[in-house]
Design an enzyme around this catalytic site. Structure first.
Site, PDB file in Angstrom:
ATOM      1  N   LYS A 176      31.192  33.880  41.945  1.00 29.71           N
ATOM      2  CA  LYS A 176      31.927  32.907  41.130  1.00 29.71           C
ATOM      3  C   LYS A 176      31.068  32.292  40.021  1.00 29.71           C
ATOM      4  CE  LYS A 176      35.818  32.502  43.769  1.00 29.71           C
ATOM      5  NZ  LYS A 176      37.216  32.446  43.378  1.00 29.71           N
ATOM      6  N   SER A 218      31.456  39.705  48.261  1.00 31.27           N
ATOM      7  CA  SER A 218      31.714  38.664  47.270  1.00 31.27           C
ATOM      8  C   SER A 218      30.929  37.374  47.482  1.00 31.27           C
ATOM      9  CB  SER A 218      33.209  38.369  47.240  1.00 31.27           C
ATOM     10  OG  SER A 218      33.687  38.158  48.552  1.00 31.27           O
TER      11      SER A 218
END
Lengths: 318, 318
Positions: free
Chosen positions: B54, B304
Site C-alpha cells: 500500500k 501483499s
C-alpha cells in the site's frame, strides 16, 4: 593452545558444501535500529535448507566420509534441527540416515525427519537410554555416527555461516549467536577471529540452560541438569570439543530470561516479518537485556533457525 | 475502451516513488514447487515499508500533490494498511495525515497508524458515519482526500509491484494477486499486460467477500453486503475506477474458502519462514483450490502484506 578446527578448515568446508546450501540473505530493520540505537544485521539461517544452519555442519561431516563409510549410512541422536539436517544431507549423497529420538519427541519433529527419508529409532527420554540405543545400532549396522555438535567437521561446517556473513558484511563490530552445545558459536568464533580478530564474539544463552556461562566462568565443563527454557534448541550442554573453543575465543556469554526471548520473537515477527524459532531470538533477547553494550555498534546477529511448531505460537503470543 | 491509468503512468510512478520504497525480494521454495508441481515465485511485499504494498500507492498519490495542496495535509478512511501507508508517506513529505477510523478498529492498528505520526478521528463503524465524518473534516481542514484504492494515482502506484516483479522475472506465465477494493490487481493487470500481454492475470478473492467475482460475472458493480472472511484486508468492494480495469484486464477471479486461506498461511509460515497476513495468503489458497490450472506453470504470487495481529495467531493455528 591450538584450536581445532582452524580458519582454513572453515574455508575448505565452505568450498565443500556451498553448492548444496543457500547463501542466506542478511536483513535489516530501520525500526529495530532506531529502537536499539544500533545497526543490526540479521543473517537469515531460518531460510537455510531444512530451516536452520545445522545443514552446513551435517553436510560438511557427511561429505568427508569415504564411499566405504557411506555404505552403511550415518546416524545421530537429536530431536531437533540436526536430525533433519542429517536426513537431508544423507539424502543428497544417496545414503541412509538413522536418528535416535526420545519417544517424547513432538510429532511435528518426527514427521519432518521422516519427510527427508530418514529412519527413526525411538528410545526412552533419558541420556542412558539414548547412548545405549545408539551404541547398539552402530554396532549392528556399521553406520557412521555424527555428533550434532561435538565434532570438528560439524563445527567447521557451522562456521561457514559467519564466513558467509563476513564476506557480505566485513566491518561488523560484534557477532552474536545463540549457544547450546556450542557448535554454532565455536565455528562462528573461529571464522570471525580468523578473518578479523577485532570483531567481538558474544554468545547468547537462556538463563534456564546456562551451562556455557557457568562452565566458562569455572574454566571446566559443568553440564546443565534439567535445563528448562522455551528455546528448545539450546537445552544441550557443551562438549569436550566445543568447550575449549568457547573458553578461548568467545569474548562474553550473556544469559537471558525466557520473557526477553518472547519479546525478541515478537519484535522479529512484527517488525521484520520473519518466522524464527525461540532459539533464534535469544541473541536479540540479549541485546534487549544488555542494550548499553550494543549502542552505536554494527552488530551481526545469527538467526539460527525457523522451525517452530505453529501450534505452539499461541503459547508465546497470547 | 481506454484504460486509466496506463502502462506509462506506472513506469512514471515507479520513477517517482522508488527512492522511498524497498525493491522487495522474490522468494521461492523447492518444497512448495514439488507440492504443487509448479514454479512459484513469491514477491515479498510483506517486507515493504509499513509491511505492505500500500505504501507504493500512497506515496505515488502524495508525491503528485502541489506544495499548496500539501499545506493542509492529507486524509483517508481506512482501518488497515493504507492508513499506515498514508501516515508513513505524509511523514516523509513533512505534511500531516489524518485517518478516519471506525471506533471498533483494533488497538494494534490504531497504535501502528499513530506510530507514523498520523492523527486519527474515530467514527461509528458505519459507511454513513465514515462519509459524514470525512466530509466534515475535509471541509473544515482543507486536507486533500486520498481514497485507499479508487484513485488513479493509487492504482498506478500499486502497479509498480508487478512492474518490479517483471523486471526481475520477465517470463512468468501467470501473476496472481488478492482482490479487495481492486487497487492492487488493477495496477498489476495494467503493468503486466503492458509489458507482456501473454501473462495471465488471476485475482484471488475470499468466498465470504466475493463482490469482485459477482461483479465481473454480472458486468456491473455489486458491492458486498456484510462480507465475512479472516482476510480482513479484502472486505472492501470494487469502486467505479477499479471495476472497469478488473472487468477488462483480469482474466479470471478465483474465490476461496477461509479454511484454504489458513492452510495457505500455514504453508507460507512453515515452508518459507515468512510472516504474512491472511489476505496475502489468498493467492496461494487459490492455487490450492484450483491446482490443475497452475501445474507446470511459472506463477508469480504477490504476498501483499505481513501486518498480522500476533495475538490472533492462535485463532488460526490451534
Amino acid at each position: 593452545m591450538i584450536i581445532k578446527p582452524d580458519f582454513n578448515d572453515i574455508i575448505a568446508s565452505y568450498g565443500r558444501i556451498k553448492r548444496y546450501i543457500h547463501h542466506t540473505p542478511v536483513f535489516t530493520s530501520q525500526k529495530l535500529n532506531d529502537l536499539f540505537s544500533a545497526k543490526l544485521y540479521f543473517k537469515c539461517e531460518n531460510f537455510q535448507k531444512v530451516g536452520a544452519f545445522k545443514t552446513r555442519g551435517a553436510l560438511n561431516a557427511i561429505l568427508q566420509l569415504s564411499p566405504e563409510q557411506l555404505i552403511n549410512g550415518v546416524a545421530t541422536h537429536s530431536s531437533g534441527n540436526f536430525a533433519q539436517a542429517l536426513a537431508y544431507s544423507a539424502n543428497i549423497l544417496g545414503t541412509n540416515a538413522t536418528v535416535i529420538m526420545p519417544n517424547s519427541a513432538p510429532k511435528v519433529k518426527v514427521d519432518a525427519v521422516r519427510s527427508y527419508g530418514a529412519e527413526i529409532i525411538f528410545c526412552e527420554p533419558t541420556l542412558q537410554a539414548r547412548e545405549k540405543t545408539l551404541e547398539q545400532f552402530i554396532n549392528s549396522s556399521g553406520a557412521e555416527f555424527i555428533h550434532p555438535y561435538n565434532d570438528y567437521n560439524v563445527i567447521a561446517g557451522q562456521g561457514t555461516t559467519a564466513l558467509e556473513f563476513l564476506i557480505d558484511y566485513p566491518d561488523l563490530d560484534i557477532i552474536i549467536a545463540p549457544i547450546g552445545g556450542g557448535g554454532l558459536i565455536s565455528g562462528t568464533a573461529i571464522a570471525t577471529k580468523g578473518s578479523n580478530p577485532k570483531i567481538k564474539i558474544i554468545a547468547a544463552e537462556p538463563k534456564g540452560a546456562d551451562d556455557a556461562f557457568r562452565s566458562k566462568k569455572a574454566g571446566y565443563i559443568i553440564p546443565s541438569v534439567n535445563p528448562k527454557t522455551i528455546a528448545d534448541g539450546l537445552l544441550t550442554s557443551l562438549g569436550d570439543k566445543t568447550f575449549p573453543i568457547v573458553n578461548t575465543l568467545v569474548d562474553d556469554i550473556f544469559t537471558v530470561q525466557d520473557e526477553s526471548i518472547i519479546t525478541a520473537m515478537k519484535l522479529i515477527f512484527s517488525r521484520m516479518k520473519l518466522l524464527v524459532e525461540p532459539s533464534a531470538a535469544v541473541p536479540l533477547a540479549a541485546i534487549l537485556e544488555y542494550q548499553n553494550i550494543f549502542i552505536e555498534k554494527k552488530v551481526g546477529i545469527i538467526l539460527s533457525g525457523g522451525n517452530i511448531d505453529l501450534d505452539k505460537l499461541s503459547k508465546f503470543f497470547s
